[in-house]
Write a protein that holds these residues in place. Sequence first.
Motif, PDB file in Angstrom:
ATOM      1  N   ASP A 187       9.216   9.321   3.100  1.00 54.59           N
ATOM      2  CA  ASP A 187       8.213   8.280   3.315  1.00 54.59           C
ATOM      3  C   ASP A 187       8.391   7.257   2.195  1.00 54.59           C
ATOM      4  OD1 ASP A 187       6.023   6.652   3.231  1.00 54.59           O
ATOM      5  OD2 ASP A 187       4.523   8.249   3.378  1.00 54.59           O
ATOM      6  N   SER A 205       6.887   0.328   5.785  1.00 56.09           N
ATOM      7  CA  SER A 205       6.071  -0.663   6.504  1.00 56.09           C
ATOM      8  C   SER A 205       6.402  -2.065   6.028  1.00 56.09           C
ATOM      9  CB  SER A 205       4.576  -0.426   6.222  1.00 56.09           C
ATOM     10  OG  SER A 205       4.171   0.822   6.694  1.00 56.09           O
ATOM     11  N   ASN A 217       1.143   7.094  -3.292  1.00 54.07           N
ATOM     12  CA  ASN A 217       0.286   5.908  -3.210  1.00 54.07           C
ATOM     13  C   ASN A 217      -0.978   6.068  -4.052  1.00 54.07           C
ATOM     14  OD1 ASN A 217      -0.494   7.928  -1.259  1.00 54.07           O
ATOM     15  ND2 ASN A 217      -1.978   6.471  -0.466  1.00 54.07           N
ATOM     16  N   HIS A 247       4.429  -4.695   6.057  1.00 55.76           N
ATOM     17  CA  HIS A 247       3.316  -5.398   5.389  1.00 55.76           C
ATOM     18  C   HIS A 247       3.150  -5.006   3.931  1.00 55.76           C
ATOM     19  CE1 HIS A 247       0.191  -2.150   5.304  1.00 55.76           C
ATOM     20  NE2 HIS A 247       0.959  -1.638   6.259  1.00 55.76           N
ATOM     21  N   LYS A 248       3.778  -3.903   3.529  1.00 55.51           N
ATOM     22  CA  LYS A 248       3.682  -3.518   2.113  1.00 55.51           C
ATOM     23  C   LYS A 248       4.840  -4.077   1.295  1.00 55.51           C
ATOM     24  CE  LYS A 248       1.449   0.895   3.189  1.00 55.51           C
ATOM     25  NZ  LYS A 248       0.050   0.819   2.762  1.00 55.51           N
ATOM     26  N   GLY A 290       5.161   0.568  11.953  1.00 54.10           N
ATOM     27  CA  GLY A 290       4.889   0.796  10.533  1.00 54.10           C
ATOM     28  C   GLY A 290       5.263   2.212  10.143  1.00 54.10           C
ATOM     29  N   THR A 291       4.993   2.550   8.891  1.00 54.10           N
ATOM     30  CA  THR A 291       5.319   3.896   8.397  1.00 54.10           C
ATOM     31  C   THR A 291       4.674   4.968   9.263  1.00 54.10           C
ATOM     32  OG1 THR A 291       5.324   2.972   6.169  1.00 54.10           O
ATOM     33  CG2 THR A 291       5.273   5.363   6.345  1.00 54.10           C
ATOM     34  N   THR A 292       3.413   4.743   9.613  1.00 55.21           N
ATOM     35  CA  THR A 292       2.684   5.746  10.396  1.00 55.21           C
ATOM     36  C   THR A 292       3.403   6.014  11.714  1.00 55.21           C
ATOM     37  OG1 THR A 292       0.616   5.020   9.407  1.00 55.21           O
ATOM     38  CG2 THR A 292       0.451   6.291  11.460  1.00 55.21           C
ATOM     39  N   GLY A 310      -0.870  -1.765  -2.941  1.00 55.73           N
ATOM     40  CA  GLY A 310      -0.510  -0.503  -2.300  1.00 55.73           C
ATOM     41  C   GLY A 310      -1.024  -0.448  -0.875  1.00 55.73           C
ATOM     42  N   MET A 329       7.058  12.082   0.419  1.00 54.46           N
ATOM     43  CA  MET A 329       6.973  10.697  -0.021  1.00 54.46           C
ATOM     44  C   MET A 329       7.835  10.482  -1.267  1.00 54.46           C
ATOM     45  SD  MET A 329       3.120  10.888  -1.673  1.00 54.46           S
ATOM     46  CE  MET A 329       2.506   9.763  -0.528  1.00 54.46           C
ATOM     47  N   ALA A 370       7.042   4.219   2.061  1.00 55.56           N
ATOM     48  CA  ALA A 370       6.024   3.156   2.128  1.00 55.56           C
ATOM     49  C   ALA A 370       5.743   2.553   0.758  1.00 55.56           C
ATOM     50  CB  ALA A 370       4.730   3.697   2.742  1.00 55.56           C
ATOM     51  N   SER A 411      -0.717  10.255   6.879  1.00 55.25           N
ATOM     52  CA  SER A 411       0.250   9.961   7.945  1.00 55.25           C
ATOM     53  C   SER A 411       1.485  10.858   7.874  1.00 55.25           C
ATOM     54  CB  SER A 411       0.681   8.488   7.889  1.00 55.25           C
ATOM     55  OG  SER A 411       1.285   8.206   6.656  1.00 55.25           O
ATOM     56  N   VAL A 443       7.281   7.831  -3.414  1.00 51.85           N
ATOM     57  CA  VAL A 443       6.319   7.435  -4.458  1.00 51.85           C
ATOM     58  C   VAL A 443       4.916   7.699  -3.940  1.00 51.85           C
ATOM     59  CG1 VAL A 443       5.347   5.486  -5.729  1.00 51.85           C
ATOM     60  CG2 VAL A 443       7.825   5.666  -5.475  1.00 51.85           C
ATOM     61  N   HIS A 474       0.376  11.299   1.997  1.00 52.02           N
ATOM     62  CA  HIS A 474      -0.569  10.457   2.735  1.00 52.02           C
ATOM     63  C   HIS A 474      -0.890  11.173   4.051  1.00 52.02           C
ATOM     64  CE1 HIS A 474      -1.680   6.864   5.161  1.00 52.02           C
ATOM     65  NE2 HIS A 474      -1.951   6.282   3.997  1.00 52.02           N
TER      66      HIS A 474
HETATM   67  N1  PMP Z   1       2.619   6.541   3.451  1.00 56.01           N
HETATM   68  C1  PMP Z   1       2.203   6.058   2.291  1.00 56.01           C
HETATM   69  C2  PMP Z   1       2.707   6.655   1.020  1.00 56.01           C
HETATM   70  C3  PMP Z   1       1.336   4.974   2.258  1.00 56.01           C
HETATM   71  O1  PMP Z   1       0.911   4.484   1.087  1.00 56.01           O
HETATM   72  C4  PMP Z   1       0.886   4.405   3.475  1.00 56.01           C
HETATM   73  C5  PMP Z   1      -0.070   3.252   3.495  1.00 56.01           C
HETATM   74  N2  PMP Z   1      -1.147   3.363   2.616  1.00 56.01           N
HETATM   75  C6  PMP Z   1       1.371   4.955   4.666  1.00 56.01           C
HETATM   76  C7  PMP Z   1       2.230   6.014   4.611  1.00 56.01           C
HETATM   77  C8  PMP Z   1       0.969   4.408   5.987  1.00 56.01           C
HETATM   78  O2  PMP Z   1       1.439   3.101   6.150  1.00 56.01           O
HETATM   79  P1  PMP Z   1       0.977   2.210   7.382  1.00 56.01           P
HETATM   80  O3  PMP Z   1      -0.530   2.256   7.393  1.00 56.01           O
HETATM   81  O4  PMP Z   1       1.515   0.869   7.061  1.00 56.01           O
HETATM   82  O5  PMP Z   1       1.560   2.804   8.602  1.00 56.01           O
END
Ligand code: PMP
Length: 405
Positions: free
Chosen positions: A199, A222, A174, A224-225, A92-94, A29, A170, A201, A124, A172, A122
Amino acid sequence: MYDINKVREDFPILSRTVYGKPLVYFDNGATTQKPLCVLDAMREEYLNVNANVHRGVHWMSQQATDLHEAARETVRKFINARSTTEIVFTRGTTESLNLVASSFTEGCMQAGDEVIVSTMEHHSNIVPWQLQEQRKGIVLKVIPMTDEGVLDLQAYEQLFSERTKLVSVMQVSNVLGTINPVKEMIRIAHEHGVPVMVDGAQSVPHFAVDVQDLDCDFLAFSGHKVYGPTGVGVLYGKEKWLDKMPPYQGGGEMIEHVSFEKTTFERPPLKFEAGTPDYVATHGLAKALDYASALGMDKILAHEQDLTHYALQQLREIEGMHIYGHVGDSGDAVISFNVGNIHHMDLGTLLDQLGIAVRTGHHCAQPLMDRLGVLGTVRASFGLYNTREEVDALVSGIKRVVQMF
Ligand code: PMP
């Protein structure tokens, strides 16, 4: 046929040891490991093709541009967007969420207008909106959650007013693994004429996400996930919204013409991509998505569901175990828990000594921790390469720690 041993060979890092013990990597995750095809493709690009994209007339620049733009098409196909003009590369998602918070607020909202998010977001998907509360006077509304970790859809419907301009949720969690009914939530929002940001991610890595089927207005995820490199992510946005939104950052690549009197911008997606993109990472991301597609998202989902159900069954038998969410085994491949009075950090640290990598803490979801009434949890999150034997190792590891306390 899902050949897990063959899959694991694609991820050499999984056969390393930590403290002399076989690594059990259950922190997917947070980030996933990368298959050799991703690493090889990126090395090959740096070795043989490296040149800045979009600007050069020379051969290597065109090669690099072709790879970068082919990656955009791979992403488009992966999430079934209508056009590559709807695919913006971000870090990335953020960054995707910040981009929308900043540009959508500026282009489509007035002071006093409202954005709906949920209790389980999250940070973010909370903090960027709070920044806009301070800067632009927008108002944040929060969908409540039941004790079982499910969003209260009736309360959600009641949050809409004529000032609601966006829903951002979101798909799902995290922390809980809860799969939110975003398709239904989008339908409700659209009935009120309100667009929805999803979201993704924690959903895009685990099952097929089809933006046209969901009819979402924005989707963030993102690289990387989802077995791709760090530093690259995606913002999908329907063209009609991207057209209305002003640029997020200014610089090279995103302009049509610049003078000191007046500057005009490129059309989306380039309008939102100021500066040199991480074109090697976008190529790596495309390779990762190709890898997942070749395995089959349906097969990945089935494999991870099997692991999740297997893990839940065994974890529930441990004395003092408290699992958050996962009512009726409906959740995704993320399991958060606490055991008795053992501090989550202690449990995580002792599992680490056994070679088992889990996450501990608030998981960037402090409002959710407040709602659950805990400071933190231990989180095991599964990926396409994890095995039942690794789940056994986690379960017996927890039992060992419990005996020590
Ligand atoms: N949203 C969710 C649901 C996440 O799990 C994460 C990463 N833990 C993020 C946003 C942020 O992703 P990133 O750090 O790759 O930008």
